[in-house]
Design a protein around this motif. Sequence first.
Motif, mmCIF file in Angstrom:
data_model
loop_
_atom_site.group_PDB
_atom_site.id
_atom_site.type_symbol
_atom_site.label_atom_id
_atom_site.label_comp_id
_atom_site.label_asym_id
_atom_site.label_seq_id
_atom_site.Cartn_x
_atom_site.Cartn_y
_atom_site.Cartn_z
ATOM 1 N N PRO A 114 0.820 -1.197 0.000
ATOM 2 C CA PRO A 114 0.000 0.000 0.000
ATOM 3 C C PRO A 114 0.870 1.269 0.000
ATOM 4 N N PRO A 115 0.324 2.393 -0.508
ATOM 5 C CA PRO A 115 -1.093 2.604 -0.823
ATOM 6 C C PRO A 115 -1.532 2.125 -2.200
ATOM 7 N N GLU A 116 -0.584 1.764 -3.066
ATOM 8 C CA GLU A 116 -0.985 1.346 -4.407
ATOM 9 C C GLU A 116 -1.627 -0.034 -4.411
ATOM 10 N N GLY A 117 -1.248 -0.870 -3.468
ATOM 11 C CA GLY A 117 -1.700 -2.254 -3.465
ATOM 12 C C GLY A 117 -3.090 -2.430 -2.876
ATOM 13 N N VAL A 118 -3.588 -3.657 -2.985
ATOM 14 C CA VAL A 118 -4.938 -3.996 -2.541
ATOM 15 C C VAL A 118 -4.964 -4.376 -1.066
ATOM 16 N N PHE A 119 -3.913 -5.053 -0.607
ATOM 17 C CA PHE A 119 -3.902 -5.636 0.730
ATOM 18 C C PHE A 119 -3.074 -4.777 1.684
ATOM 19 N N THR A 120 -3.441 -4.813 2.948
ATOM 20 C CA THR A 120 -2.693 -4.098 3.975
ATOM 21 C C THR A 120 -1.758 -5.067 4.691
ATOM 22 N N PRO A 121 -0.727 -4.560 5.366
ATOM 23 C CA PRO A 121 0.145 -5.438 6.142
ATOM 24 C C PRO A 121 -0.574 -5.965 7.384
ATOM 25 N N GLY A 122 0.007 -6.983 7.994
ATOM 26 C CA GLY A 122 -0.403 -7.397 9.323
ATOM 27 C C GLY A 122 -1.265 -8.626 9.427
ATOM 28 N N PHE A 123 -1.759 -9.150 8.310
ATOM 29 C CA PHE A 123 -2.557 -10.369 8.411
ATOM 30 C C PHE A 123 -1.653 -11.529 8.811
ATOM 31 N N THR A 124 -2.181 -12.401 9.684
ATOM 32 C CA THR A 124 -1.359 -13.492 10.207
ATOM 33 C C THR A 124 -1.798 -14.870 9.741
ATOM 34 N N GLU A 125 -3.027 -14.988 9.229
ATOM 35 C CA GLU A 125 -3.500 -16.276 8.709
ATOM 36 C C GLU A 125 -4.460 -16.033 7.561
ATOM 37 N N VAL A 126 -4.672 -17.088 6.768
ATOM 38 C CA VAL A 126 -5.522 -16.967 5.582
ATOM 39 C C VAL A 126 -6.207 -18.300 5.336
ATOM 40 N N ALA A 127 -7.421 -18.250 4.798
ATOM 41 C CA ALA A 127 -8.156 -19.466 4.433
ATOM 42 C C ALA A 127 -9.071 -19.144 3.269
ATOM 43 N N THR A 128 -9.248 -20.131 2.376
ATOM 44 C CA THR A 128 -10.085 -19.974 1.190
ATOM 45 C C THR A 128 -11.349 -20.809 1.328
ATOM 46 N N PHE A 129 -12.461 -20.237 0.828
ATOM 47 C CA PHE A 129 -13.754 -20.919 0.843
ATOM 48 C C PHE A 129 -14.310 -20.979 -0.572
#
Length: 269
Positions: free
Chosen positions: A110-125
Amino acid sequence: MDHHPNWASNQRVSSGDQHSRDAVQKGDVMSDRILYYGESGRGCIGSIDADNLLQDVTVLEEGTFASDWTLITALSGDRILYYAGASGRACIGSIDDNNVLQDVVAFPEPPEGVFTPGFTEVATFSGDRVLFYGGSDERSWLFSIPDHNAPQALTFFEPGAFAPDWKQITGLSGNRILFYGEGGRGCIGAIDADNKFHDVTIYSEGAFAPDWAQIAGLSGDRILYYGGESGRGCIGSVDSNNVLKDVTVLDEGSFAPDWKQITFLRPPG
């Protein structure tokens, strides 16, 4: 295993053995691939069969991947999302039937990107909905990442919407999600068509071993647990009533000790 640190497990199929590789890639087994991502951007693409036999198929040397990825999750259409928690940058790549990886679209920080820093886990549905979990201090977000690779923010969750101590989350069949936390406690929740999460089954401390470093939902309602430095693991099962069982125990040294991400390369159904 200690003598072959580039391998995911010690049941190895050489990526140069065409007959063995073709056998791994036939039928449903072609989709039952696992991406292991480790230190210095090294990795391995392995397979798992219906009898829980793990094999290494393609070894990826150091530098194959960027070294700062902290989260990796599968998307539909043989796509893979990579995310760097420190910067918020990301990339969507592809993988073909021969385990050739390519970058498709990159998202800057960021600011150009879509995602912000700091996420610690991810899952897809289902529907290529992706939950980015922010832990105790950050918002969590649910995105849609359709096949044209333009992420769309669907729902944000303020800090406190989820428990703050989840160490691993993974998608399961039926739009369920497994949360794994401190002390071996856990929860299986569900996401509905309106993108709302509901707790379904709570597991008290000690329900899981406390040392799992990576957890990945697999096909056939199986779950792969990985023990990090010990190299131990387990393949378990979960039924429609959320009853968990150990099926195949993998002793210490069964895996390389340095995998940072383990990702099943087919989103849960």
